[in-house]
Design an enzyme around this catalytic site. Structure first.
Site, short mmCIF file in Angstrom:
data_model
loop_
_atom_site.label_atom_id
_atom_site.label_comp_id
_atom_site.label_asym_id
_atom_site.label_seq_id
_atom_site.Cartn_x
_atom_site.Cartn_y
_atom_site.Cartn_z
N SER A 1 0.84 -1.20 0.00
CA SER A 1 0.00 0.00 0.00
C SER A 1 0.87 1.24 0.00
O SER A 1 1.62 1.49 0.96
CB SER A 1 -0.91 0.02 1.23
OG SER A 1 -1.54 1.27 1.36
N HIS B 1 -1.27 -1.49 -4.09
CA HIS B 1 -2.55 -1.07 -3.49
C HIS B 1 -2.59 0.44 -3.38
O HIS B 1 -1.65 1.08 -2.89
CB HIS B 1 -2.69 -1.71 -2.11
CG HIS B 1 -4.07 -1.64 -1.54
ND1 HIS B 1 -5.09 -2.45 -1.98
CD2 HIS B 1 -4.59 -0.84 -0.57
CE1 HIS B 1 -6.19 -2.16 -1.29
NE2 HIS B 1 -5.92 -1.19 -0.43
N ASP C 1 -4.90 3.52 -2.02
CA ASP C 1 -6.02 3.87 -1.13
C ASP C 1 -6.53 5.27 -1.43
O ASP C 1 -5.80 6.26 -1.26
CB ASP C 1 -5.57 3.81 0.33
CG ASP C 1 -5.37 2.39 0.82
OD1 ASP C 1 -6.33 1.61 0.74
OD2 ASP C 1 -4.27 2.06 1.28
N MET D 1 -9.14 8.10 -0.34
CA MET D 1 -9.99 8.52 0.79
C MET D 1 -10.54 9.91 0.52
O MET D 1 -9.80 10.80 0.10
CB MET D 1 -9.18 8.52 2.08
CG MET D 1 -8.48 7.21 2.39
SD MET D 1 -7.52 7.37 3.91
CE MET D 1 -6.59 5.83 3.85
N HIS E 1 -8.47 0.95 -4.16
CA HIS E 1 -9.43 0.79 -3.06
C HIS E 1 -10.10 2.13 -2.80
O HIS E 1 -9.50 3.05 -2.25
CB HIS E 1 -8.67 0.29 -1.82
CG HIS E 1 -9.51 0.14 -0.60
ND1 HIS E 1 -8.97 0.01 0.66
CD2 HIS E 1 -10.87 0.10 -0.42
CE1 HIS E 1 -9.93 -0.12 1.55
NE2 HIS E 1 -11.09 -0.05 0.92
N MET F 1 -12.34 4.41 -0.88
CA MET F 1 -13.02 4.68 0.39
C MET F 1 -13.72 6.02 0.24
O MET F 1 -13.35 7.02 0.88
CB MET F 1 -12.00 4.68 1.53
CG MET F 1 -11.50 3.29 1.87
SD MET F 1 -10.15 3.29 3.07
CE MET F 1 -8.75 3.37 1.94
N MET G 1 -11.70 -5.58 5.66
CA MET G 1 -10.83 -4.66 6.39
C MET G 1 -10.52 -5.22 7.77
O MET G 1 -11.42 -5.65 8.49
CB MET G 1 -11.51 -3.29 6.53
CG MET G 1 -11.69 -2.52 5.24
SD MET G 1 -10.11 -2.08 4.44
CE MET G 1 -9.34 -1.05 5.70
N PHE H 1 -6.83 5.28 8.15
CA PHE H 1 -5.50 5.62 8.64
C PHE H 1 -4.56 4.42 8.51
O PHE H 1 -4.98 3.29 8.72
CB PHE H 1 -5.54 6.05 10.11
CG PHE H 1 -6.42 7.24 10.38
CD1 PHE H 1 -5.94 8.53 10.17
CD2 PHE H 1 -7.72 7.07 10.81
CE1 PHE H 1 -6.75 9.63 10.41
CE2 PHE H 1 -8.54 8.16 11.06
CZ PHE H 1 -8.05 9.45 10.84
N ASP I 1 -6.79 -6.02 4.58
CA ASP I 1 -6.08 -4.75 4.59
C ASP I 1 -6.07 -4.20 6.00
O ASP I 1 -7.13 -3.89 6.54
CB ASP I 1 -6.79 -3.78 3.63
CG ASP I 1 -6.09 -2.43 3.50
OD1 ASP I 1 -5.08 -2.21 4.19
OD2 ASP I 1 -6.56 -1.60 2.70
N GLY I 2 -4.86 -4.11 6.58
CA GLY I 2 -4.73 -3.46 7.87
C GLY I 2 -3.98 -4.22 8.92
O GLY I 2 -4.37 -5.33 9.28
N SER J 1 2.98 -0.18 6.11
CA SER J 1 4.16 0.05 6.95
C SER J 1 5.12 -1.13 6.91
O SER J 1 6.34 -0.95 6.92
CB SER J 1 3.74 0.31 8.40
OG SER J 1 2.84 1.39 8.48
#
Length: 216
Positions: free
Chosen positions: A7, A32, A34, A36, A65, A67, A136, A142, A174-175, A197
């Site tokens: 990501s 990936h 994201d 938002m 993705h 959101m 998720m 975040f 994811d996460g 991360s």
């Protein structure tokens, strides 16, 4: 096949293209992305110009993705900007089937996402029409959050529903994934792993190779 999707939310945007190439060279099959909007989730990330500019950075599958509220408004734009898979949230669309059909009509793969508190049953009507279900494992919005252990049972439930229906649908999570816990969602039935991360903090090539090693 198990797939790693780094990501870029956790990447260094001053050297984004270079870091993307590094993930690809190390073996990450997906990238990936994201998106938002500050409405469906509290944060605002990045959008069409960034996707379009990085599309040429690698030949990876660009896993977008969304959101965002009412994603139907932007499907064509994200396809034009280089998305290969477009995933949207069942909670964010007033007509999920309309969004699915729109993505499919433009020749792209369809993903459907659910938040941690949304029951898997919410996606049952759409399972035969999608390519990927995203569960998720943190609250969306975040990066850097801890994996929510209670989501493991949801992954198992999702995989069972898909298997029982005889469908070929990927289960993405994811996460909160790290090299130390990536086996948990995999053993529960996920086969596409998003990691932010865990990929971009430190040595990217080494991180990707370590994660992929645990995903075999």
């Amino acid at each position: 096949m198990n797939i790693l999707a780094p990501s870029i939310l956790s990447a260094d945007f001053t050297i984004l293209g270079q870091q993307i190439k590094e993930t690809e060279a190390a073996g990450a099959q997906y990238l990936h992305f994201d998106v938002m909007d500050g409405i469906f989730v509290p944060s605002i990330s990045f959008g069409l110009p960034v996707l379009k500019s990085i599309r040429k950075a690698s030949k990876q599958v660009y896993d977008v993705h969304l959101m965002i509220e009412e994603p139907i408004r932007y499907i064509e734009h994200f396809v034009e900007s280089g998305a290969d898979i477009i995933t949207f949230h069942v909670e964010a669309a007033s007509d999920s089937r309309e969004v699915i059909d729109k993505i499919r009509s433009l020749g792209k793969k369809v993903g459907l996402a659910i938040k941690p508190k949304t029951p898997v049953e919410a996606v049952v009507p759409y399972l035969e029409h999608i390519d990927m279900l995203l569960v998720m494992t943190v609250e969306p919005g975040f990066g850097g959050q801890k994996y929510m252990d209670e989501c493991t049972d949801k992954i198992k439930e999702a995989r069972k529903l898909i298997s029982d229906a005889g469908l070929s649908v990927d289960v993405e999570i994811d996460g909160g994934v790290t090299v130390d816990n990536v086996n948990v969602p995999l053993e529960a039935g996920a086969n596409v792993i998003v990691a932010g991360s865990a990929v971009f903090n430190g040595d990217i090539s080494e991180n990707v190779k370590n994660l992929l090693g645990k995903m075999q």
